[in-house]
Design an enzyme around this catalytic site. Structure first.
Site, mmCIF file in Angstrom:
data_model
loop_
_atom_site.group_PDB
_atom_site.id
_atom_site.type_symbol
_atom_site.label_atom_id
_atom_site.label_comp_id
_atom_site.label_asym_id
_atom_site.label_seq_id
_atom_site.Cartn_x
_atom_site.Cartn_y
_atom_site.Cartn_z
ATOM 1 N N ASN A 13 0.869 -1.190 0.000
ATOM 2 C CA ASN A 13 0.000 0.000 0.000
ATOM 3 C C ASN A 13 0.899 1.232 0.000
ATOM 4 O O ASN A 13 1.512 1.557 1.009
ATOM 5 C CB ASN A 13 -0.885 -0.038 1.266
ATOM 6 C CG ASN A 13 -1.728 1.217 1.397
ATOM 7 O OD1 ASN A 13 -1.805 2.034 0.482
ATOM 8 N ND2 ASN A 13 -2.367 1.365 2.556
ATOM 9 N N LYS A 15 0.028 4.265 -0.310
ATOM 10 C CA LYS A 15 -0.633 5.447 0.283
ATOM 11 C C LYS A 15 -0.429 6.671 -0.627
ATOM 12 O O LYS A 15 -0.396 6.519 -1.841
ATOM 13 C CB LYS A 15 -0.126 5.680 1.704
ATOM 14 C CG LYS A 15 -0.210 4.404 2.550
ATOM 15 C CD LYS A 15 0.021 4.636 4.003
ATOM 16 C CE LYS A 15 -0.030 3.294 4.724
ATOM 17 N NZ LYS A 15 0.075 3.419 6.170
ATOM 18 N N HIS A 99 -9.458 0.849 5.319
ATOM 19 C CA HIS A 99 -8.148 1.017 5.969
ATOM 20 C C HIS A 99 -8.316 1.953 7.172
ATOM 21 O O HIS A 99 -9.122 2.878 7.130
ATOM 22 C CB HIS A 99 -7.155 1.596 4.962
ATOM 23 C CG HIS A 99 -5.740 1.593 5.461
ATOM 24 N ND1 HIS A 99 -5.269 2.559 6.315
ATOM 25 C CD2 HIS A 99 -4.723 0.728 5.259
ATOM 26 C CE1 HIS A 99 -4.007 2.279 6.619
ATOM 27 N NE2 HIS A 99 -3.652 1.176 5.981
ATOM 28 N N GLU A 101 -6.656 4.360 8.191
ATOM 29 C CA GLU A 101 -6.483 5.792 7.901
ATOM 30 C C GLU A 101 -7.752 6.375 7.298
ATOM 31 O O GLU A 101 -8.085 7.538 7.524
ATOM 32 C CB GLU A 101 -5.267 5.989 6.985
ATOM 33 C CG GLU A 101 -3.967 5.773 7.749
ATOM 34 C CD GLU A 101 -2.805 5.307 6.913
ATOM 35 O OE1 GLU A 101 -2.854 5.389 5.669
ATOM 36 O OE2 GLU A 101 -1.825 4.817 7.521
ATOM 37 N N GLU A 171 -5.218 -5.430 10.717
ATOM 38 C CA GLU A 171 -4.181 -4.423 10.909
ATOM 39 C C GLU A 171 -4.412 -3.698 12.231
ATOM 40 O O GLU A 171 -5.186 -2.730 12.289
ATOM 41 C CB GLU A 171 -4.241 -3.400 9.779
ATOM 42 C CG GLU A 171 -3.999 -3.983 8.410
ATOM 43 C CD GLU A 171 -3.463 -2.923 7.472
ATOM 44 O OE1 GLU A 171 -2.334 -3.095 7.001
ATOM 45 O OE2 GLU A 171 -4.147 -1.922 7.246
ATOM 46 N N GLY A 177 2.713 1.738 10.809
ATOM 47 C CA GLY A 177 3.655 2.844 10.660
ATOM 48 C C GLY A 177 4.385 3.188 11.945
ATOM 49 O O GLY A 177 5.019 4.240 12.042
ATOM 50 N N SER A 217 3.626 -2.703 10.267
ATOM 51 C CA SER A 217 5.089 -2.736 10.368
ATOM 52 C C SER A 217 5.686 -4.071 9.948
ATOM 53 O O SER A 217 6.635 -4.568 10.564
ATOM 54 C CB SER A 217 5.550 -2.345 11.784
ATOM 55 O OG SER A 217 5.129 -1.023 12.073
HETATM 56 C C1 PEP Z 1 -0.695 -0.105 6.319
HETATM 57 O O1 PEP Z 1 -0.808 1.074 6.212
HETATM 58 O O2 PEP Z 1 -1.579 -0.861 5.880
HETATM 59 C C2 PEP Z 1 0.487 -0.629 6.973
HETATM 60 C C3 PEP Z 1 0.463 -1.862 7.404
HETATM 61 O O3 PEP Z 1 1.558 0.215 7.117
HETATM 62 P P1 PEP Z 1 3.010 -0.155 7.704
HETATM 63 O O4 PEP Z 1 3.452 -1.419 7.037
HETATM 64 O O5 PEP Z 1 3.861 1.020 7.332
HETATM 65 O O6 PEP Z 1 2.847 -0.322 9.184
#
Ligand code: PEP
Length: 261
Positions: A13, A15, A99, A101, A171, A177, A217
Site C-alpha cells: 500500500n 498510500k 483502511h 487511515e 491491521e 507505521g 510494520s
Molecule cells: C498499512 O498502512 O496498511 C500498513 C500496514 O503500514 P506499515 O506497514 O507502514 O505499518
C-alpha cells in the site's frame, strides 16, 4: 505454517507517496524481481492518479494492481470520487477498503465499508477489507469485540459463496507505521478468531477459503515468523513496500516460509 490451500497474498500500500515516475520505476523493479513467484499473489496499490499507468506497466506480469479506496456507487454525481466499475475498466483487480487511515481521517464506518464491499464484488473486483483495533481498545481488552464488529460490517452484504474469494486484512492500528509489530502469537490469535467468526456468519467453506493478511510494520525480518502461523495468509505492507529491496524480500521470504519455493 499457513494453509497450503490458500495462496499467499502480499500487497504493498503506497498510500499518498511517490510521483508517477517514481511509482513506475518501483513497479517495474518489483515486476522484474517477483516474476518467478507464480505461487503467490503480489499486489501493488499506488495513488489513484497512477493506476492506469501502473496497470499498463504491469500488463502480462504476475503483479496485480489495487486501488486504495473507491465509492460504493457504480456511477453518479459524486464529485472527486472513483467507482469500482471505473477501476475494473482500467484493469485494476483489487481495492483496499476500510483502511484505518480512511476510518480515522475520512469518517469511514462499518456500514459504508460493507456497501463498498458489495459494489466492488459486483464490479468483479476483489476487496481487501481491513479491520483492526486501536491501542486503547487493545489495552481495554476490546480487540475481539472491535474486530468482530468491523468484520460483520464489512461482510454484511456478501453471500457465503462470495466471502471465500475476498481478502481480509487484520491491521492493529497501534502497529501501523509505528515500527511496533504484533507478535506472531498475537496476530494468530486474532486471525483465528476472525476465521471462526467468518465460519459462524458465512459458513465453513468461506472460513476455509478466505485469505487473511496481517498488516502493521511488516518487514523482511518479521514476515517469515508471521507467515509460519496457521491463519496468516499474507501481508498488507505500508512503509516497507516503498522500497524495492524490502518489498521483494518480504515476498521472497513469505513464499519461502509458506513452503512454496
Ligand atoms: C498499512 O498502512 O496498511 C500498513 C500496514 O503500514 P506499515 O506497514 O507502514 O505499518
Amino acid at each position: 505454517m499457513s494453509n497450503p490451500n490458500r495462496r499467499p497474498i502480499l500487497a504493498g500500500n503506497w498510500k499518498m507517496h511517490l510521483t508517477l515516475a517514481e511509482g513506475l520505476a518501483l513497479a517495474t523493479e518489483i515486476r522484474n524481481r517477483c516474476g518467478r513467484f507464480r505461487q503467490a499473489d503480489v499486489v501493488l496499490a499506488p495513488v489513484s492518479l497512477a493506476l492506469l499507468s501502473i496497470v499498463e506497466r504491469l500488463a502480462d506480469s504476475n503483479v496485480a494492481v489495487a486501488a486504495q479506496n473507491c465509492h460504493a456507487a457504480a456511477k453518479g454525481a459524486f464529485t472527486g470520487e472513483v467507482s469500482p466499475v471505473q477501476l475494473r475498466d482500467l484493469g485494476v483487480r483489487y481495492v483496499i477498503l476500510g483502511h484505518s487511515e480512511r476510518r480515522q481521517f475520512f469518517g469511514e464506518n462499518d456500514e459504508g465499508v460493507g456497501k463498498k464491499g458489495r459494489s466492488t464484488v459486483d464490479a468483479g473486483l476483489i476487496p481487501i477489507l481491513c479491520v483492526g483495533e486501536s491501542l486503547a481498545e487493545r489495552e481495554a481488552g476490546r480487540t475481539l469485540e472491535v474486530v468482530t464488529r468491523q468484520l460483520d460490517g464489512a461482510l454484511a452484504l456478501l453471500l457465503p459463496e462470495e466471502v471465500g474469494g475476498v481478502v481480509l486484512a487484520y491491521e492493529p492500528v497501534w502497529a501501523i507505521g509505528t515500527g511496533r509489530t504484533a507478535t506472531p502469537a498475537q496476530a494468530q490469535e486474532t486471525h483465528a478468531a476472525i476465521r471462526r467468526r467468518v465460519a459462524s456468519t458465512h459458513g465453513e467453506d468461506a472460513a476455509k477459503n478466505v485469505r487473511i493478511q496481517y498488516g502493521g510494520s511488516v518487514k523482511p525480518d518479521n514476515i517469515a515468523e508471521l507467515m509460519a502461523e496457521a491463519d496468516i495468509d499474507g501481508a498488507l505492507v505500508g512503509g516497507a513496500s516503498l522500497d524495492a529491496d524490502s518489498f521483494v524480500n518480504i515476498v521472497t521470504r513469505a513464499v519461502h516460509a509458506s513452503g512454496l519455493e
